[in-house]
Design a protein around this motif. Structure first.
Motif, PDB file in Angstrom:
ATOM      1  N   THR A 218       0.852  -1.178   0.000  1.00  0.00           N
ATOM      2  CA  THR A 218       0.000   0.000   0.000  1.00  0.00           C
ATOM      3  C   THR A 218       0.889   1.229   0.000  1.00  0.00           C
ATOM      4  OG1 THR A 218      -1.613  -1.204   1.304  1.00  0.00           O
ATOM      5  CG2 THR A 218      -1.828   1.188   1.256  1.00  0.00           C
ATOM      6  N   ILE A 219       0.592   2.178  -0.900  1.00  0.00           N
ATOM      7  CA  ILE A 219       1.402   3.392  -0.989  1.00  0.00           C
ATOM      8  C   ILE A 219       0.491   4.604  -1.051  1.00  0.00           C
ATOM      9  CG2 ILE A 219       3.351   2.276  -2.123  1.00  0.00           C
ATOM     10  CD1 ILE A 219       2.345   3.438  -4.771  1.00  0.00           C
ATOM     11  N   ARG A 220       1.061   5.762  -0.749  1.00  0.00           N
ATOM     12  CA  ARG A 220       0.356   7.037  -0.874  1.00  0.00           C
ATOM     13  C   ARG A 220       1.111   7.881  -1.883  1.00  0.00           C
ATOM     14  NH1 ARG A 220      -2.257   8.652   4.703  1.00  0.00           N
ATOM     15  NH2 ARG A 220      -2.419   6.607   5.602  1.00  0.00           N
ATOM     16  N   VAL A 221       0.383   8.484  -2.789  1.00  0.00           N
ATOM     17  CA  VAL A 221       0.988   9.371  -3.784  1.00  0.00           C
ATOM     18  C   VAL A 221       0.164  10.644  -3.861  1.00  0.00           C
ATOM     19  CG1 VAL A 221       2.025   7.525  -5.156  1.00  0.00           C
ATOM     20  CG2 VAL A 221      -0.273   8.277  -5.668  1.00  0.00           C
ATOM     21  N   ASP A 222       0.793  11.702  -4.375  1.00  0.00           N
ATOM     22  CA  ASP A 222       0.085  12.955  -4.583  1.00  0.00           C
ATOM     23  C   ASP A 222      -0.994  12.758  -5.635  1.00  0.00           C
ATOM     24  OD1 ASP A 222       1.676  14.317  -2.774  1.00  0.00           O
ATOM     25  OD2 ASP A 222       3.174  14.822  -4.302  1.00  0.00           O
ATOM     26  N   GLU A 223      -2.000  13.608  -5.577  1.00  0.00           N
ATOM     27  CA  GLU A 223      -3.127  13.516  -6.507  1.00  0.00           C
ATOM     28  C   GLU A 223      -2.658  13.690  -7.950  1.00  0.00           C
ATOM     29  OE1 GLU A 223      -6.950  12.887  -7.747  1.00  0.00           O
ATOM     30  OE2 GLU A 223      -6.185  12.668  -5.722  1.00  0.00           O
TER      31      GLU A 223
ATOM     32  N   PHE B 213      -1.047  10.508  -9.137  1.00  0.00           N
ATOM     33  CA  PHE B 213      -2.088   9.498  -9.306  1.00  0.00           C
ATOM     34  C   PHE B 213      -2.847   9.711 -10.617  1.00  0.00           C
ATOM     35  CE2 PHE B 213      -6.490   8.069  -8.680  1.00  0.00           C
ATOM     36  CZ  PHE B 213      -6.255   6.727  -8.453  1.00  0.00           C
TER      37      PHE B 213
END
Length: 122
Positions: A5-10, A13
């Motif tokens: 699971t990762i988080r990226v800027d909008e 994305f």
């Protein structure tokens, strides 16, 4: 297979989604990672290890890792304190319930015996 699971800027994305097209997200992201790793392993053979270690990216990852470890140890300490507090409150509750029961028994002994309904004038 393992899950990541990762988080990226909008903005990033949206760029990825625009390039993905009809492919499933899992396959598309898996292919991106495989290509990246294969390119890095080829480039690692040509570059000295010192360049990889001193890169800004690795330094940021290490700093974030240290911050997360500190936060985790702080939260563990807080959990221990809360567990101790819960046990203390449970002990106090048990003591107070016992005291209430003793006082109720003493009060019951002090009350006069109930009379029959026809004996109200005595």
């Amino acid at each position: 297979m393992k899950t990541i699971t990762i988080r990226v800027d909008e903005a990033i994305f949206q760029q990825i989604e625009a390039r993905r097209g009809e492919a499933s997200k899992s396959d598309f992201y898996r292919n991106i990672l495989i290509e990246y790793i294969s390119n890095k392993s080829e480039n690692a053979l040509n570059k000295p290890e010192d360049d990889l270690e001193s890169s800004e990216y690795v330094l940021n990852i290490r700093k974030e890792n240290e911050t997360l470890r500190t936060d985790a140890s702080h939260k563990d300490a807080m959990l221990v304190l809360k567990d101790d507090r819960i046990k203390d409150l449970q002990n106090q509750l048990g003591f107070l319930q016992f005291e209430y029961q003793k006082l109720s028994n003493q009060l019951y002994k002090l009350l006069p015996e109930p009379r029959k309904w026809w004996m109200f004038w005595k």
